[in-house]
Design a protein around this motif. Structure first.
Motif, PDB file in Angstrom:
ATOM      1  N   THR A  14     -22.513  13.839 -91.638  1.00 53.14           N
ATOM      2  CA  THR A  14     -20.931  13.799 -90.871  1.00 53.14           C
ATOM      3  C   THR A  14     -20.530  12.309 -90.422  1.00 53.14           C
ATOM      4  O   THR A  14     -19.705  11.727 -90.532  1.00 53.14           O
ATOM      5  N   ILE A  15     -21.425  11.970 -89.716  1.00 57.11           N
ATOM      6  CA  ILE A  15     -21.329  10.345 -89.162  1.00 57.11           C
ATOM      7  C   ILE A  15     -21.152   9.563 -90.307  1.00 57.11           C
ATOM      8  O   ILE A  15     -20.439   8.384 -90.409  1.00 57.11           O
ATOM      9  N   TYR A  16     -22.178   9.761 -91.240  1.00 56.94           N
ATOM     10  CA  TYR A  16     -22.203   8.949 -92.392  1.00 56.94           C
ATOM     11  C   TYR A  16     -20.983   8.793 -93.363  1.00 56.94           C
ATOM     12  O   TYR A  16     -20.451   7.821 -93.664  1.00 56.94           O
ATOM     13  N   PHE A  18     -17.763  10.165 -92.427  1.00 55.37           N
ATOM     14  CA  PHE A  18     -16.523  10.288 -91.725  1.00 55.37           C
ATOM     15  C   PHE A  18     -16.666   9.295 -90.172  1.00 55.37           C
ATOM     16  O   PHE A  18     -15.568   9.209 -89.536  1.00 55.37           O
ATOM     17  N   GLY A  19     -17.488   8.900 -89.757  1.00 52.83           N
ATOM     18  CA  GLY A  19     -17.788   8.220 -88.561  1.00 52.83           C
ATOM     19  C   GLY A  19     -17.949   9.127 -87.355  1.00 52.83           C
ATOM     20  O   GLY A  19     -18.087  10.196 -87.460  1.00 52.83           O
ATOM     21  N   ASN A  20     -18.260   8.284 -86.312  1.00 48.56           N
ATOM     22  CA  ASN A  20     -18.354   9.082 -84.953  1.00 48.56           C
ATOM     23  C   ASN A  20     -17.277  10.005 -84.471  1.00 48.56           C
ATOM     24  O   ASN A  20     -17.605  11.076 -83.865  1.00 48.56           O
ATOM     25  N   ARG A  21     -16.200   9.694 -85.149  1.00 48.55           N
ATOM     26  CA  ARG A  21     -14.901  10.302 -84.650  1.00 48.55           C
ATOM     27  C   ARG A  21     -14.851  12.074 -85.206  1.00 48.55           C
ATOM     28  O   ARG A  21     -14.376  12.766 -84.697  1.00 48.55           O
TER      29      ARG A  21
END
Length: 90
Positions: A14-16, A18-21
């Protein structure tokens, strides 16, 4: 431990993507899914098997085209690795 490790893998994906948000929404969906799975809606092994089959189908629907797109690149990297491995042994 399986749920924890898969949660971590999913979080990293998910971080990869869509990013930390996107971490908090992912964690909420993951926890709600675990609660749903344990809440008694699935009463028979046939229902569980059907749900697992749907999950596998969704996974294949997404992953097979990706595998076909990157197959040439993956095999090229594989052959390059083998060539370097053989060269270091000579």
């Amino acid at each position: 431990s399986t749920m924890i490790s898969w949660s971590y893998y999913g979080e990293q994906g998910t971080i990869y993507l869509f990013g930390n948000r996107a971490i908090l929404p992912y964690k909420i969906i993951y926890c709600l899914s675990a609660i749903f799975a344990c809440s008694g809606f699935i009463k028979t092994d046939i229902e569980l098997d059907n749900l697992a089959g749907i999950g596998t189908g969704v996974m294949l629907f997404v992953n097979i085209p990706i595998c076909l797109i990157f197959a040439k690149q993956a095999m090229s990297a594989y052959h390059n690795y083998l060539a370097r491995l053989r060269a270091s042994k000579s």
